[in-house]
Write an enzyme that holds these catalytic residues in place. Structure first.
Site, PDB file in Angstrom:
ATOM      1  N   GLU A 157      21.961  27.945 -51.899  1.00 11.06           N
ATOM      2  CA  GLU A 157      21.557  27.590 -53.260  1.00 11.06           C
ATOM      3  C   GLU A 157      22.205  28.540 -54.267  1.00 11.06           C
ATOM      4  O   GLU A 157      22.251  29.742 -54.026  1.00 11.06           O
ATOM      5  CB  GLU A 157      20.029  27.643 -53.385  1.00 11.06           C
ATOM      6  N   SER A 193      10.523  22.599 -48.427  1.00  8.89           N
ATOM      7  CA  SER A 193      10.022  23.853 -47.848  1.00  8.89           C
ATOM      8  C   SER A 193      11.099  24.921 -47.901  1.00  8.89           C
ATOM      9  O   SER A 193      11.157  25.716 -48.841  1.00  8.89           O
ATOM     10  CB  SER A 193       9.555  23.613 -46.408  1.00  8.89           C
ATOM     11  N   ARG A 194      11.987  24.942 -46.909  1.00  5.76           N
ATOM     12  CA  ARG A 194      13.124  25.856 -46.881  1.00  5.76           C
ATOM     13  C   ARG A 194      14.363  25.063 -46.485  1.00  5.76           C
ATOM     14  O   ARG A 194      14.326  24.268 -45.536  1.00  5.76           O
ATOM     15  CB  ARG A 194      12.882  26.997 -45.887  1.00  5.76           C
ATOM     16  N   MET A 196       1.184  21.518 -40.998  1.00  3.36           N
ATOM     17  CA  MET A 196      -0.042  21.179 -41.728  1.00  3.36           C
ATOM     18  C   MET A 196      -0.728  22.450 -42.229  1.00  3.36           C
ATOM     19  O   MET A 196      -1.848  22.785 -41.860  1.00  3.36           O
ATOM     20  CB  MET A 196      -0.974  20.362 -40.840  1.00  3.36           C
ATOM     21  N   GLY A 197      -0.023  23.158 -43.110  1.00  7.37           N
ATOM     22  CA  GLY A 197      -0.609  24.311 -43.785  1.00  7.37           C
ATOM     23  C   GLY A 197      -1.198  23.882 -45.109  1.00  7.37           C
ATOM     24  O   GLY A 197      -1.602  22.731 -45.297  1.00  7.37           O
ATOM     25  N   ARG A 198      -1.237  24.804 -46.080  1.00  2.63           N
ATOM     26  CA  ARG A 198      -1.834  24.489 -47.384  1.00  2.63           C
ATOM     27  C   ARG A 198      -1.125  23.324 -48.061  1.00  2.63           C
ATOM     28  O   ARG A 198      -1.757  22.390 -48.549  1.00  2.63           O
ATOM     29  CB  ARG A 198      -1.777  25.729 -48.286  1.00  2.63           C
ATOM     30  N   ILE A 199       0.203  23.379 -48.113  1.00  2.00           N
ATOM     31  CA  ILE A 199       0.959  22.328 -48.797  1.00  2.00           C
ATOM     32  C   ILE A 199       0.876  21.022 -48.016  1.00  2.00           C
ATOM     33  O   ILE A 199       0.711  19.946 -48.596  1.00  2.00           O
ATOM     34  CB  ILE A 199       2.418  22.757 -49.013  1.00  2.00           C
ATOM     35  N   HIS A 251      15.325  23.107 -56.482  1.00  2.00           N
ATOM     36  CA  HIS A 251      14.301  24.054 -56.030  1.00  2.00           C
ATOM     37  C   HIS A 251      13.233  24.268 -57.109  1.00  2.00           C
ATOM     38  O   HIS A 251      12.979  25.385 -57.558  1.00  2.00           O
ATOM     39  CB  HIS A 251      14.934  25.388 -55.632  1.00  2.00           C
TER      40      HIS A 251
END
Length: 314
Positions: free
Chosen positions: A262, A232-233, A154-157, A281
């Site tokens: 990728e 995310s990653r 639960m960060g900015r994104i 991406h």
């Protein structure tokens, strides 16, 4: 001063860097530069402007004797040996915040696309296979509104996704390093989140604790009618385990904007599933956001060359 740019960049921002007589060495091909090219050109540069697809490792940093700043055109920085750079007093700049809302838009687009089978429907029409105007059991998907959304990180994104979910009257639960007091969402353990969520959204950084956090054990905890969303990653998800989960129908489907390697190989087994939506991406890929990222990355670079505090600095 001299700057190394490791990717094809907007001409207007390259010209901004050239101001005040800065010399530029730039890689202009679509594919990432080989390490040898970077090693051959980095020895006497004062700054590096890079992206996620270029590893700035200890070998590179150790021979860049004049290096003052590494500015990455990304919010992530796991492609940089941060510890080595900081040990040599090299500043590291990145571009957080500016891509938050744009990435959250894409995440919600992925949720809708995989749940409502939008990509399958588009393909069906283009291939001339839509034969009957309407029937009760045709392309049945799952509702999004009113469902339980589980956000890992639960960060900015994560918070931006949470705000969108409220508009769909979703019940939001989350797992994060700490409880957040500026949102009205339920804080739960990772296991509980996986067990209860209809949609599991991964929005974490990549580090030792998040590498393959979505593994076989985690996927088996999810509901059979649940979907996994990752923007995310790529390496936060064990793709071999995900393929197994899809083959054995542990989950209803997945939507992915990032991958362990990728670009993803066209023969990758994930691409055989109709219930998997994939994008290349493009979480931050809007005109507005990519140019704002460029503005910050260039300003970080320039400030670093002058020995000043960066706009966003690790």
């Amino acid at each position: 001063m001299k700057v190394l740019i490791t990717f094809r960049f907007f001409d207007e921002w390259v010209n901004r860097i050239r101001e005040n007589g800065i010399e530029i060495i730039q890689w202009k091909e679509e594919k990432a530069p080989p390490k040898k090219w970077i090693m051959d050109n980095v020895t006497d540069v004062d700054g590096i402007l890079c992206t996620l697809n270029t590893r700035i490792d200890k070998d590179i940093i150790s021979i860049a004797k004049k290096l003052k700043v590494i500015s990455t055109y990304s919010v992530g920085f796991d492609h940089i040996d941060v510890k080595e750079a900081k040990s040599k007093g090299i500043k590291i700049g990145y571009t957080p915040e500016v891509l938050t809302e744009t990435t959250a838009d894409l995440i919600f687009g992925l949720i809708l696309a995989v749940a409502r089978r939008i990509v399958e429907g588009d393909k069906l029409i283009r291939e001339g296979k839509w034969m009957i105007p309407w029937q009760p059991d045709f392309l049945l998907g799952y509702d999004v509104y009113g469902k339980t959304l589980g956000i890992i990180g639960m960060g900015r994104i994560g918070k931006a996704v949470y705000r969108r979910a409220k508009g769909f009257n979703m019940h939001v639960i989350y797992y994060s390093r700490s409880k957040k007091y500026d949102i009205e969402a339920e804080y739960v353990s990772l296991d509980e989140l996986l067990q209860r969520s209809d949609f599991v959204v991964v929005t974490v950084d990549l580090n030792e604790s998040t590498y393959h956090m979505i593994n076989e054990k985690a996927l088996k905890m999810m509901k059979r009618n649940a979907f996994l969303i990752n923007a995310s990653r790529g390496r936060t998800v064990d793709e071999k385990a995900l393929v197994k989960a899809l083959e054995e129908k542990w989950i209803a489907g997945a939507a992915l904007d990032v991958f362990e390697e990728e670009p993803i190989n066209k023969d990758h087994p994930l691409l055989k599933f109709n219930n998997v939506v994939v994008t290349p991406h493009i979480g931050s890929a809007t005109f507005e956001t990519r140019h704002k990222m460029a503005e910050i990355a260039v300003e970080n670079l320039k400030r670093g060359l002058r020995g000043e505090k960066l706009v966003y600095e690790l």
